[in-house]
Write a protein that holds these residues in place. Structure first.
Motif, PDB file in Angstrom:
ATOM      1  N   GLU A  73       0.783  -1.330  -0.022  1.00 51.49           N
ATOM      2  CA  GLU A  73       0.097   0.119  -0.118  1.00 51.49           C
ATOM      3  C   GLU A  73       0.946   1.334   0.057  1.00 51.49           C
ATOM      4  N   LEU A  74       2.076   1.232   0.507  1.00 51.63           N
ATOM      5  CA  LEU A  74       2.876   2.338   0.572  1.00 51.63           C
ATOM      6  C   LEU A  74       3.579   2.743  -0.638  1.00 51.63           C
ATOM      7  N   TYR A  75       3.907   1.436  -1.486  1.00 51.91           N
ATOM      8  CA  TYR A  75       4.379   1.450  -2.808  1.00 51.91           C
ATOM      9  C   TYR A  75       3.059   2.178  -3.830  1.00 51.91           C
ATOM     10  N   PHE A  76       1.982   1.960  -3.560  1.00 50.46           N
ATOM     11  CA  PHE A  76       0.696   2.136  -4.068  1.00 50.46           C
ATOM     12  C   PHE A  76       0.625   3.616  -4.071  1.00 50.46           C
ATOM     13  N   LYS A  77       0.913   4.082  -2.666  1.00 50.34           N
ATOM     14  CA  LYS A  77       1.047   5.732  -2.521  1.00 50.34           C
ATOM     15  C   LYS A  77       1.905   6.350  -3.249  1.00 50.34           C
ATOM     16  N   LEU A  78       3.080   5.770  -3.365  1.00 55.19           N
ATOM     17  CA  LEU A  78       4.176   6.434  -4.173  1.00 55.19           C
ATOM     18  C   LEU A  78       3.803   6.500  -5.581  1.00 55.19           C
ATOM     19  N   ILE A  79       3.059   5.432  -6.215  1.00 50.92           N
ATOM     20  CA  ILE A  79       2.686   5.410  -7.709  1.00 50.92           C
ATOM     21  C   ILE A  79       1.511   6.493  -7.860  1.00 50.92           C
ATOM     22  N   LEU A  80       0.824   6.669  -6.793  1.00 55.64           N
ATOM     23  CA  LEU A  80      -0.359   7.771  -7.123  1.00 55.64           C
ATOM     24  C   LEU A  80       0.374   9.244  -6.733  1.00 55.64           C
ATOM     25  N   HIS A  81       1.246   9.330  -5.993  1.00 58.12           N
ATOM     26  CA  HIS A  81       2.122  10.464  -5.943  1.00 58.12           C
ATOM     27  C   HIS A  81       2.446  10.858  -7.259  1.00 58.12           C
ATOM     28  N   GLU A  82       3.282  10.024  -8.080  1.00 57.10           N
ATOM     29  CA  GLU A  82       3.906  10.217  -9.365  1.00 57.10           C
ATOM     30  C   GLU A  82       2.638  10.533 -10.277  1.00 57.10           C
ATOM     31  N   GLU A  83       1.491   9.713 -10.402  1.00 54.28           N
ATOM     32  CA  GLU A  83       0.386   9.999 -11.292  1.00 54.28           C
ATOM     33  C   GLU A  83      -0.090  11.443 -11.244  1.00 54.28           C
ATOM     34  N   LYS A  84      -0.278  11.859  -9.836  1.00 50.59           N
ATOM     35  CA  LYS A  84      -0.913  12.925  -9.744  1.00 50.59           C
ATOM     36  C   LYS A  84      -0.190  13.990 -10.239  1.00 50.59           C
ATOM     37  N   GLN A  85       1.208  14.019 -10.079  1.00 51.45           N
ATOM     38  CA  GLN A  85       1.900  15.100 -10.680  1.00 51.45           C
ATOM     39  C   GLN A  85       1.922  15.096 -12.312  1.00 51.45           C
ATOM     40  N   LEU A  86       1.709  13.985 -12.667  1.00 44.08           N
ATOM     41  CA  LEU A  86       1.555  13.939 -14.381  1.00 44.08           C
ATOM     42  C   LEU A  86       0.390  14.394 -14.735  1.00 44.08           C
ATOM     43  N   VAL A  87      -0.801  14.095 -14.006  1.00 43.55           N
ATOM     44  CA  VAL A  87      -2.188  14.658 -14.401  1.00 43.55           C
ATOM     45  C   VAL A  87      -2.118  16.215 -14.177  1.00 43.55           C
ATOM     46  N   ASP A  88      -1.267  16.808 -12.874  1.00 44.62           N
ATOM     47  CA  ASP A  88      -1.327  18.340 -12.858  1.00 44.62           C
ATOM     48  C   ASP A  88      -0.717  18.768 -13.814  1.00 44.62           C
ATOM     49  N   ASP A  89       0.370  18.312 -14.496  1.00 45.86           N
ATOM     50  CA  ASP A  89       1.435  19.078 -15.187  1.00 45.86           C
ATOM     51  C   ASP A  89       0.718  19.322 -16.714  1.00 45.86           C
ATOM     52  N   GLN A  99      10.304  10.753 -16.954  1.00 46.77           N
ATOM     53  CA  GLN A  99      10.863  10.391 -15.757  1.00 46.77           C
ATOM     54  C   GLN A  99       9.471   9.824 -14.790  1.00 46.77           C
ATOM     55  N   LYS A 100       8.576  10.469 -14.836  1.00 51.37           N
ATOM     56  CA  LYS A 100       7.779  10.006 -14.098  1.00 51.37           C
ATOM     57  C   LYS A 100       7.303   8.631 -14.206  1.00 51.37           C
ATOM     58  N   ALA A 101       7.123   8.321 -15.681  1.00 52.42           N
ATOM     59  CA  ALA A 101       6.710   6.863 -15.986  1.00 52.42           C
ATOM     60  C   ALA A 101       7.661   5.948 -15.323  1.00 52.42           C
ATOM     61  N   LYS A 102       8.905   6.424 -15.692  1.00 46.55           N
ATOM     62  CA  LYS A 102       9.815   5.269 -14.984  1.00 46.55           C
ATOM     63  C   LYS A 102      10.172   4.960 -13.632  1.00 46.55           C
ATOM     64  N   ARG A 103       9.594   6.263 -12.955  1.00 46.64           N
ATOM     65  CA  ARG A 103       9.497   6.107 -11.463  1.00 46.64           C
ATOM     66  C   ARG A 103       8.402   5.192 -11.096  1.00 46.64           C
ATOM     67  N   ILE A 104       7.258   5.474 -11.706  1.00 43.00           N
ATOM     68  CA  ILE A 104       6.176   4.360 -11.441  1.00 43.00           C
ATOM     69  C   ILE A 104       6.575   3.009 -11.706  1.00 43.00           C
ATOM     70  N   ASN A 105       7.384   2.816 -12.782  1.00 40.18           N
ATOM     71  CA  ASN A 105       7.883   1.504 -13.155  1.00 40.18           C
ATOM     72  C   ASN A 105       8.527   0.846 -12.211  1.00 40.18           C
ATOM     73  N   SER A 106       9.528   1.588 -11.484  1.00 43.17           N
ATOM     74  CA  SER A 106      10.602   1.302 -10.401  1.00 43.17           C
ATOM     75  C   SER A 106       9.912   0.962  -9.348  1.00 43.17           C
ATOM     76  N   TYR A 107       8.686   1.506  -8.971  1.00 40.13           N
ATOM     77  CA  TYR A 107       7.918   1.115  -7.755  1.00 40.13           C
ATOM     78  C   TYR A 107       7.130  -0.244  -8.096  1.00 40.13           C
ATOM     79  N   TYR A 108       6.517  -0.300  -9.395  1.00 41.48           N
ATOM     80  CA  TYR A 108       6.101  -1.737  -9.595  1.00 41.48           C
ATOM     81  C   TYR A 108       7.153  -2.938  -9.809  1.00 41.48           C
TER      82      TYR A 108
END
Length: 320
Positions: A73-89, A99-108
């Motif tokens: 669940e903490l990893y999911f929160k990290l993924i959401l943290h990156e997704e929200k930045q992409l959506v807001d950008d 960069q954000k897509a790669k960060r999400i992949n690293s968490y997965y």
């Protein structure tokens, strides 16, 4: 002398920062004098964190089960943290997107590589006993994973594949949400009735998920990709990162769950039901669900073969 000038400059900047707060800088400096030094354990709330594991039975492996789900669940929160930045950008900055897509992949990838803990890190005999104290709770009820999907792609891409051709972006958020694929995973196949697991989840999270769906309407990560100029949309690094993200979320992560379910719930006498009553054999296989976040970046053949061998070519392009 240089140190004094640097400190004097910092003090002036601090005065500017705090002058609008109604307090003078001297009061804040007094606060620094009285404040305790920050420790590692206080900063991350270590004692609280380590107190959050509360097993319902006396089987030792239940604590492993709890901690792994909490870590996930903490990893999911990290993924959401990156997704929200992409959506807001709104910059359409290609490097930022990649960069954000790669960060999400690293968490997965961290979650996927560690899932052996759930497959081989627990005794099956213990699991089959303590799981009976967990009814009707289920990992199916991870609201954060549902949020990850909603931020990634429009709801029409999340409609159950058997009904997907009946829906389009013209349908309301509520109509699309009602037909979302994961609801069928917690519906009794014989009666069509929703399980208690699904009823609890809907009661707790439906208003929030509907609200998020409306917030990101026409503004998901997929929409961000579609809105890029042609030369950015065709960028190989971006397409590769998005394909890997799709594969991690919708193929590799479900496949790891299938491996765990098969090890712990399958036996010679047939399948054992999951704790939440989910029909996991119908719900987990990626080639059954065919959930794809970014359909435009694939060929028809890739979409037809979703969840099958083609994914190997993304991760091992030189493999024959």
């Amino acid at each position: 002398m240089k140190d004094k000038e640097r400190i004097d400059g910092q003090i002036l900047r601090l005065e500017d920062k705090y002058k609008d707060s109604g307090q003078d800088l001297s009061s804040y400096l007094d606060g620094l004098l009285y404040q305790r030094y920050l420790t590692y354990w206080d900063y991350i709330n270590l004692d609280t964190l380590l107190s959050l594991q509360q097993p319902r039975t006396y089987f030792p492996d239940e604590e492993i089960f709890i901690m792994y789900h909490q870590i996930t669940e903490l990893y999911f929160k990290l993924i959401l943290h990156e997704e929200k930045q992409l959506v807001d950008d709104r910059s359409q900055n290609l490097d930022f997107f990649i960069q954000k897509a790669k960060r999400i992949n690293s968490y997965y990838e961290a979650m996927i590589s560690s899932f052996g803990i759930m497959i081989k890190g627990m005794e099956r005999e213990q699991f089959l006993q303590y799981r009976m104290a967990l009814l009707p709770a289920s990992g199916f009820q991870s609201a954060q994973f549902r949020m990850i999907e909603i931020y990634a792609t429009p709801l029409e891409n999340l409609v159950h594949h058997s009904k997907r051709d009946q829906f389009s972006p013209k349908n309301s958020i509520e109509e699309l949400y009602e037909a979302i694929y994961w609801k069928k995973g917690a519906t009794d196949l014989a009666t069509g009735e929703k399980t208690l697991t699904l009823k609890q989840f809907e009661y707790r999270y439906t208003p929030r998920l509907i609200r998020i769906s409306k917030q990101v309407h026409n503004n998901t990560i997929y929409h961000k990709y579609l809105g890029l100029p042609p030369e950015k949309k065709d960028n190989k690094a971006l397409i590769e990162a998005l394909k890997i993200l799709d594969a991690n979320a919708n193929i590799n992560w479900p496949l790891m769950h299938m491996g765990a379910a098969h090890r712990h719930l399958a036996n010679d006498k047939g399948e054992i039901e999951a704790t939440g009553g989910t029909n996991w054999k119908e719900f987990l296989p990626p080639d059954f669900q065919k959930i794809v976040f970014f359909p435009e970046i694939y060929s028809k053949q890739e979409l037809n073969d979703w969840g099958k061998q083609w994914i190997d070519h993304i991760f091992n392009p030189n493999k024959k």
